[in-house]
Design a protein around this motif. Sequence first.
Motif, PDB file in Angstrom:
ATOM      1  N   ASP A  39      19.085  87.906 -14.686  1.00 44.07           N
ATOM      2  CA  ASP A  39      19.965  88.675 -13.797  1.00 44.07           C
ATOM      3  C   ASP A  39      20.551  89.913 -14.474  1.00 44.07           C
ATOM      4  N   ASN A  41      21.096  93.681 -15.921  1.00 39.24           N
ATOM      5  CA  ASN A  41      20.773  95.016 -15.413  1.00 39.24           C
ATOM      6  C   ASN A  41      20.311  95.964 -16.518  1.00 39.24           C
ATOM      7  N   ASP A 135      27.777  92.567 -17.996  1.00 42.12           N
ATOM      8  CA  ASP A 135      26.373  92.318 -18.298  1.00 42.12           C
ATOM      9  C   ASP A 135      26.180  91.960 -19.774  1.00 42.12           C
TER      10      ASP A 135
END
Length: 535
Positions: A39, A41, A135
């Motif tokens: 997941d 980025n 992230d």
Amino acid sequence: MKKLGIGLLVLLVVGIAGTYYLEIWLGKRIPEVINANPDRNYDLQFEEIDIHLLKKGVELKKIMLVPLDDSLATKMNGSIRSIEMSGVDFLALIFNNKLEIGEIKLLEPAFRLIQRDRKSNANESSKAFQDLFKDLISRGVIKNFFLEKGTAEMFMDKDSLYRFGQFTDLTIVAHGIESDSLIAKNVIPFKLESIATSLKNLKINTDTNQEFRIAEASYSSGKNIGTLKGISLKYNEGLDGARSKSEFQKDLIQLDIKEFELSQIDTESTIYGNWAIFAKLARIDSLVLEDLRDKNKPRPDEPIKPLFEGMVEAIPFPIKLDSIKVTNSTISYKEILQGKNEPIQLNFQEIQGSITNLVSSDSLQNQGSLLVDVTSVLNGFAPVKMKIDIPYGTKSFALDASIGSFNLTALNEIFEPMGKFRVESGTLRGLKLSMDANEKGSSNQLNFDYENLKLEIYKSDGQQRSKNGILSSVANLLTSKENLPGSKNYKISTHWTSRNPYRAPFHLIWISTKDGMMAIVPSGLGNIFMPDSKK
């Protein structure tokens, strides 16, 4: 003993060799684990990695931050000089493929934010940084996060890259992070024990050809205080340059603030994602605001202007401040009259006061009132006091204002540019205005107390200005030389003033004051005080 020595030597060699090959294996495994989250980025790509088994440390060097989704409206890329990890649990990494880190430190990151949507704003930019840190930290269990000497450039991608903002010296210190507990209030969007952040030299170019600057910003959850220093919003070409380029008549505003401080900040506040500011106390020190309007320009088709309540509700995010203290501030209004080149100027200096219960959202107002209580000095000679009561939910306000004693000849710097008259002598003993205002207008009472008033009226000879002896004599005959309490012909004006819905409430305050003064001064003299276009 010899065999024991040989055995120890063998164990040492095996240990060193094992450590060497384990570090090589970890050097290959760590990059895989760092970029394993499906997941994510961003990818972290780096040129060097140093493993320190005994010190439980890892250092990545020359890192590139590479976005994986090129379709995002706002994306980030950039570089990081090094990432230092300490307190690394290598056993968890070896047996569970899991990064457990006591402390991670990003040194000298240089970020590039790129927006594709022209409608994106500072809110979107701040959320992009928050999503980036989320992230990075989501790649493992990280207890403490540090960032030092960060910089950023912000670009708009419109045919070509246009830089609209930047900042330097970003520092973040976050302790006690619980990376399995998201809280979208902080730049590090997790539950944590404490956080301190700061940055310097923030510059943002706005759509109105203005540059917004903050010299220094900081926040500490321990002290529960956020501070902004050296705030400014200025036109790139200055007020006069902006006026010359403006097609229509409008208020051109620029400002400086020495310091803005929020204290006792509520936990519901956030400047990441959807902005919301809730605090017990705000302090504004040394605000200098300039407002210039050129009446030689045509007026555009403007929407109806709200009263004070509507102005507060127009703030584009929830805000609730129990008290705002204003000190050492100045507000200057400059207006270039039709047919003139130089502005008349009203300077409200030495502003001190408080604003109580500033609430922008209907759901938080609870039928209370916004209260404003300030003092100032007008153009260096007239002491001014003003109290405004703005009940929420009523579209109305009540005002009590007063001006203290001063020599009326000081008004010539305001009236003479109008080219109509000057005050030859006179003393103002006091002016008091009480207003009850709504969307239609205001019900007013004005006390205008003066003595020894004498006027000099000018002739209208184009650019030439000379005394009109006849009109001056008539004006002084028609004008009461004094209007003082206790005198036989003392006047108090009680009057209604209709509101121009296309002007701000400050305009209604001025017109209500002027109407009262014109009612006390004989009405036949009123034309002298008004520019030709308003007769």
